[in-house]
Motif scaffolding. Structure first.
Motif, PDB file in Angstrom:
ATOM      1  N   ILE A  13       2.055   7.685  -7.522  1.00 39.65           N
ATOM      2  CA  ILE A  13       1.282   6.617  -6.886  1.00 39.65           C
ATOM      3  C   ILE A  13       0.115   6.197  -7.783  1.00 39.65           C
ATOM      4  CG2 ILE A  13      -0.274   6.089  -4.963  1.00 39.65           C
ATOM      5  CD1 ILE A  13       1.626   7.764  -3.181  1.00 39.65           C
ATOM      6  N   ALA A  14      -0.565   7.157  -8.380  1.00 36.13           N
ATOM      7  CA  ALA A  14      -1.678   6.843  -9.280  1.00 36.13           C
ATOM      8  C   ALA A  14      -1.206   6.004 -10.466  1.00 36.13           C
ATOM      9  CB  ALA A  14      -2.340   8.127  -9.762  1.00 36.13           C
ATOM     10  N   ASP A  15       0.028   6.226 -10.910  1.00 37.07           N
ATOM     11  CA  ASP A  15       0.577   5.466 -12.035  1.00 37.07           C
ATOM     12  C   ASP A  15       0.965   4.044 -11.656  1.00 37.07           C
ATOM     13  OD1 ASP A  15       0.292   7.652 -13.716  1.00 37.07           O
ATOM     14  OD2 ASP A  15       2.396   8.268 -13.542  1.00 37.07           O
ATOM     15  N   VAL A  16       1.500   3.852 -10.451  1.00 37.69           N
ATOM     16  CA  VAL A  16       2.058   2.539 -10.088  1.00 37.69           C
ATOM     17  C   VAL A  16       1.137   1.664  -9.232  1.00 37.69           C
ATOM     18  CG1 VAL A  16       4.434   3.347 -10.276  1.00 37.69           C
ATOM     19  CG2 VAL A  16       3.306   3.402  -8.050  1.00 37.69           C
ATOM     20  N   TRP A  17       0.174   2.239  -8.569  1.00 34.83           N
ATOM     21  CA  TRP A  17      -0.681   1.476  -7.654  1.00 34.83           C
ATOM     22  C   TRP A  17      -1.986   1.150  -8.363  1.00 34.83           C
ATOM     23  CZ3 TRP A  17      -2.649   3.465  -2.254  1.00 34.83           C
ATOM     24  CH2 TRP A  17      -3.026   2.383  -1.470  1.00 34.83           C
ATOM     25  N   GLN A  69       0.869  -1.175   0.000  1.00 37.14           N
ATOM     26  CA  GLN A  69       0.000   0.000   0.000  1.00 37.14           C
ATOM     27  C   GLN A  69       0.909   1.229   0.000  1.00 37.14           C
ATOM     28  OE1 GLN A  69      -1.932  -1.356   3.620  1.00 37.14           O
ATOM     29  NE2 GLN A  69      -3.879  -1.417   2.503  1.00 37.14           N
ATOM     30  N   TYR A  70       0.552   2.223  -0.778  1.00 44.56           N
ATOM     31  CA  TYR A  70       1.395   3.406  -0.964  1.00 44.56           C
ATOM     32  C   TYR A  70       0.866   4.605  -0.183  1.00 44.56           C
ATOM     33  CZ  TYR A  70       3.787   1.066  -4.787  1.00 44.56           C
ATOM     34  OH  TYR A  70       4.541   0.205  -5.533  1.00 44.56           O
ATOM     35  N   SER A  71       1.800   5.501   0.135  1.00 39.22           N
ATOM     36  CA  SER A  71       1.466   6.763   0.767  1.00 39.22           C
ATOM     37  C   SER A  71       2.603   7.731   0.482  1.00 39.22           C
ATOM     38  CB  SER A  71       1.279   6.576   2.280  1.00 39.22           C
ATOM     39  OG  SER A  71       0.748   7.752   2.861  1.00 39.22           O
ATOM     40  N   ARG A 102       4.263  17.181  -3.463  1.00 40.75           N
ATOM     41  CA  ARG A 102       3.092  16.371  -3.077  1.00 40.75           C
ATOM     42  C   ARG A 102       2.346  15.912  -4.327  1.00 40.75           C
ATOM     43  NH1 ARG A 102      -2.406  17.272  -1.872  1.00 40.75           N
ATOM     44  NH2 ARG A 102      -3.168  15.918  -0.220  1.00 40.75           N
ATOM     45  N   ALA A 103       2.105  16.828  -5.251  1.00 43.79           N
ATOM     46  CA  ALA A 103       1.367  16.497  -6.476  1.00 43.79           C
ATOM     47  C   ALA A 103       2.120  15.474  -7.322  1.00 43.79           C
ATOM     48  CB  ALA A 103       1.096  17.765  -7.278  1.00 43.79           C
ATOM     49  N   GLU A 104       3.442  15.630  -7.437  1.00 42.66           N
ATOM     50  CA  GLU A 104       4.235  14.665  -8.207  1.00 42.66           C
ATOM     51  C   GLU A 104       4.187  13.282  -7.581  1.00 42.66           C
ATOM     52  OE1 GLU A 104       7.657  17.639 -10.018  1.00 42.66           O
ATOM     53  OE2 GLU A 104       7.888  16.864  -7.973  1.00 42.66           O
ATOM     54  N   CYS A 105       4.295  13.225  -6.262  1.00 42.95           N
ATOM     55  CA  CYS A 105       4.249  11.928  -5.569  1.00 42.95           C
ATOM     56  C   CYS A 105       2.885  11.274  -5.725  1.00 42.95           C
ATOM     57  CB  CYS A 105       4.606  12.105  -4.095  1.00 42.95           C
ATOM     58  SG  CYS A 105       6.358  12.457  -3.817  1.00 42.95           S
TER      59      CYS A 105
END
Length: 72
Positions: free
Chosen positions: A51-55, A21-23, A44-47
């Protein structure tokens, strides 16, 4: 109790736990117990975009394994 404000001016690190799980976490702080760096840092936006791309599957790893018939 005072809340902590996350802003895009701060640098964050993408973190992941044993359940995959990502955060995000502040780059200047020690990682919380149970979390490791996932190899990406930025605003924050880049991270969150990373996450949206990899999770792609938000189910915890143990649930995915159970549903696939593998031991957890």
């Amino acid at each position: 109790m005072y809340g902590v404000v996350m802003t895009d001016e701060q640098e964050f690190t993408v973190v992941v736990n044993h359940e995959e799980q990502y955060s995000i976490w502040w780059s200047h702080r020690a990682l919380p117990p149970g979390w490791v760096g996932a190899g990406f840092s930025g605003s924050r936006a880049e991270c969150l975009s990373h996450i949206a791309d990899v999770w792609s599957d938000m189910r915890p790893l143990s649930l995915r394994k159970r549903m696939d018939g593998a031991p957890a």
